[in-house]
Design an enzyme around this catalytic site. Structure first.
Site, PDB file in Angstrom:
ATOM      1  NE  ARG A  10      -3.358   0.203   2.840  1.00  0.00           N
ATOM      2  CZ  ARG A  10      -3.812   0.448   4.065  1.00  0.00           C
ATOM      3  NH1 ARG A  10      -3.805  -0.512   4.988  1.00  0.00           N
ATOM      4  NH2 ARG A  10      -4.253   1.648   4.385  1.00  0.00           N
TER       5      ARG A  10
ATOM      6  NE  ARG B 131      24.134  23.330   1.189  1.00  0.00           N
ATOM      7  CZ  ARG B 131      24.953  23.331   0.124  1.00  0.00           C
ATOM      8  NH1 ARG B 131      25.211  24.476  -0.509  1.00  0.00           N
ATOM      9  NH2 ARG B 131      25.500  22.214  -0.282  1.00  0.00           N
TER      10      ARG B 131
ATOM     11  CE1 TYR C 283      27.192  28.245  -0.594  1.00  0.00           C
ATOM     12  CE2 TYR C 283      29.240  28.864  -1.689  1.00  0.00           C
ATOM     13  CZ  TYR C 283      28.457  27.912  -1.064  1.00  0.00           C
ATOM     14  OH  TYR C 283      28.930  26.632  -0.903  1.00  0.00           O
TER      15      TYR C 283
ATOM     16  CB  ALA D 169      31.881  47.601  -3.173  1.00  0.00           C
TER      17      ALA D 169
END
Length: 460
Positions: free
Chosen positions: A20, A323, A356, A413
Site C-alpha cells: 500500500r 546547511r 553565499y 566593493a
C-alpha cells in the site's frame, strides 16, 4: 531501564511487502521527522537496555540490513510470509540461548513509548505471573481491529480477529495493538503450537494468548495511554498522519521547554532538533537533522536550517539557509537570502543579505557585504576561505578560494580577490573605468531611428 533484573529482548516484525506504500523503499524505512520509522522504535527501546534485538525481514531484506548496520540488530528471515505468529517464530534461532523476557512488536508501529513497554514487562512479573501480556488500545472507531475480550481486572478471556469475531465480540472496543510480551521459553513454546484454522489460513500471533488460556494459564492486557501510540503505518496517507502527530507533539514540547513559536503549525522539527529557552521561531521554519539551537536565538520566517549549531544570541533570517557544517557563534547574524555551508561565523560576525559563504571561517566582528560569494569549488575540489577578525568585505565581492583575508582588512566593493590580503590592507580589484561623454545619447538616437524605420517598412 526496566524495574526487573530479567534480561529483555525485542522481536520486531518487518517482513511484509508494504504494497500500500507504492514504494521501492521498504515500508519501515520511510522517515518520520527525517528518521526511518523503525529507528524511532529502536530509539525508544534503547531506554530499556535491551539485551537483544531481532528484526524479522522478508521482502527487501537487503535494505533493512544496510539501514540497520551498526545498530546491534540481528536479522532473521521469514520466507514465505505465513502470518504474524510464523514471523515471530522465525526469531527463535537468534534467541536460542536467551532466557529472559521478549517483546514482539511491529516495525510499522514506531511510536510505542518506552514507558508503555516497561508497564508490559512489569505486568508480566506481577504476582499472578501471566503467561503473556498484550498491549490493548481503545480507538474512537474500532474498525476491523482484532478484539481483546477481558474482565474488569485485565485478565484476558479471549483474543479474536475481527474476521472471526461474532457481533457481541465486535461490540467490544478494547482492541489488540499486536504487541505482546512473554518469557522467552513460554513464547516460543506457544508459537510452535499456533495453527492456521481461520478465515485467512494464517498463523496469528494473538492465538498465543488463546492457547495459554486453554492451558489454564492467565494472560493479561495493559491498555495504551493513546491510540496514536500504537497506530500502524501502511500507506502514504498514514505516514503523513504520523508525521503530523509527531510534529504536533514536538512543537508542544518546544513551547513547554521555553521556546516561542509564533505560528506553531508552520514550524517543522527533525527527530534530533535541540531548541533552548527563550528562542523565538517565526512562521515557516524548517529544521533538518543535526540542528542545535542555544538559548536566546531568533530564527526569522521562511528559514531552512540543517546540520547547524547556533549559539546564544544568534539571529537568522528571514529567508536564510543554513546547511550542514554551519556554526554560528554567539551574537553572529545571518540575514535574508544568505546561504551558509560548512562555515564558521565567530562571535559578532554578520552577513546581512544576498550572500553565499561556503567552506569558510569568518572572524569575530567581521562584516560581509551584500552579494559576497566565496568561490569554493573549481569543478573538482573544494577550498577554504579564511576571513580575519573585524575584516570588512564590500558588496558584490568574489573571494576565490583558497584565500585568506587578514584581520581589519578591507575588500572594496565589486572586487574579485584571488590572492591573500594582509592584515589592515585595502584590496581593490576593479577594471579601469572608461568614460565616453555623449556616447549614450548618440546610441539612443541611432537605435530609435532604426526602430522607427522598421515600423515604417512594416506598414508599407
Amino acid at each position: 531501564m526496566t524495574d526487573t533484573t530479567h534480561p529483555f529482548a525485542a522481536i520486531i516484525l518487518a517482513a511484509g511487502k508494504g504494497t500500500r506504500m507504492k514504494s521501492d523503499l521498504h515500508k519501515v524505512l520511510h522517515p518520520i521527522a527525517g528518521r526511518a520509522m523503525i529507528l524511532h522504535l529502536l530509539d525508544s527501546f534503547a531506554e530499556l537496555a535491551l539485551a537483544r534485538t531481532v528484526v524479522v525481514a522478508g521482502d527487501r531484506r537487503e535494505q533493512l540490513e544496510a539501514a540497520l548496520a551498526g545498530h546491534g540488530v540481528t536479522i532473521a528471515l521469514q520466507e514465505p510470509q505465513l502470518g504474524t505468529a510464523h514471523a515471530a517464530l522465525m526469531a527463535r534461532d537468534a534467541l536460542t540461548d536467551f532466557d529472559g523476557d521478549v517483546l514482539v512488536c511491529f516495525g510499522d508501529c514506531p511510536m510505542v513509548r518506552s514507558e508503555t513497554v516497561r508497564a508490559m514487562i512489569e505486568r508480566l512479573h506481577a504476582p499472578d505471573a501471566p503467561a503473556a501480556v498484550v498491549l490493548g488500545f481503545e480507538p474512537d472507531d474500532p474498525l476491523h481491529y482484532g478484539r481483546v475480550i477481558a474482565d474488569d481486572d485485565g485478565i484476558i478471556l479471549k483474543m479474536v480477529e475481527y474476521k472471526d469475531a461474532d457481533e457481541g465480540e465486535r461490540a467490544c472496543h478494547l482492541c489488540n495493538s499486536g504487541l505482546l510480551a512473554a518469557r522467552a521459553a513460554d513464547l516460543f513454546a506457544l508459537l510452535a503450537r499456533v495453527g492456521n484454522d481461520n478465515a485467512q489460513g494464517e498463523y496469528y500471533l494473538p492465538d498465543v494468548i488463546n492457547i495459554a488460556i486453554a492451558d489454564g494459564r492467565p494472560c493479561a492486557v495493559v491498555t495504551a495511554a493513546s491510540a496514536d501510540e500504537v497506530a500502524g503505518i501502511n500507506s502514504r496517507a498514514e505516514l503523513a498522519a504520523a508525521e503530523a502527530r509527531w510534529q504536533a507533539a514536538r512543537r508542544l514540547k518546544a513551547m513547554d521547554e521555553g521556546a516561542t513559536l509564533l505560528a506553531p503549525d508552520t514550524v517543522f522539527f527533525s527527530w534530533d532538533t535541540a531548541v533552548g529557552r527563550d528562542v523565538t521561531i517565526e512562521p515557516n521554519v524548517f529544521f533538518g537533522p543535526g540542528v542545535r539551537v542555544a538559548d536566546h536565538v531568533l530564527v526569522r520566517a521562511n528559514s531552512h536550517i540543517e546540520g547547524a549549531s547556533l549559539a546564544s544570541g544568534v539571529k537568522v533570517g528571514p529567508f536564510a539557509r543554513l546547511r550542514p557544517g554551519t556554526v554560528l557563534e554567539e551574537g553572529s547574524f545571518v540575514g535574508n537570502f544568505v546561504e551558509v555551508k560548512n562555515a564558521v561565523l565567530h562571535a559578532g560576525a554578520k552577513a546581512s543579505h544576498l550572500t553565499y559563504l561556503g567552506d569558510a571561517t569568518i572572524g569575530a566582528g567581521a562584516n560581509i557585504g551584500a552579494g559576497t560569494i566565496t568561490c569554493n569549488y573549481d569543478g573538482y575540489f573544494k577550498y577554504r576561505t579564511v576571513i580575519g577578525e573585524r575584516a570588512f568585505i564590500g558588496s558584490n565581492s568574489a573571494l576565490v578560494a583558497p584565500v585568506t583575508i587578514g584581520a581589519d582588512a578591507i575588500v572594496a566593493a565589486g572586487s574579485t580577490v584571488s590572492r591573500d590580503v594582509a592584515t589592515g590592507e585595502l584590496r581593490m580589484v576593479r577594471a579601469e573605468q572608461l568614460v565616453k561623454p555623449g556616447w549614450a545619447d548618440r546610441f539612443h538616437d541611432t537605435m530609435k531611428k532604426k526602430k522607427a524605420a522598421g515600423k515604417d517598412k512594416a506598414k508599407g
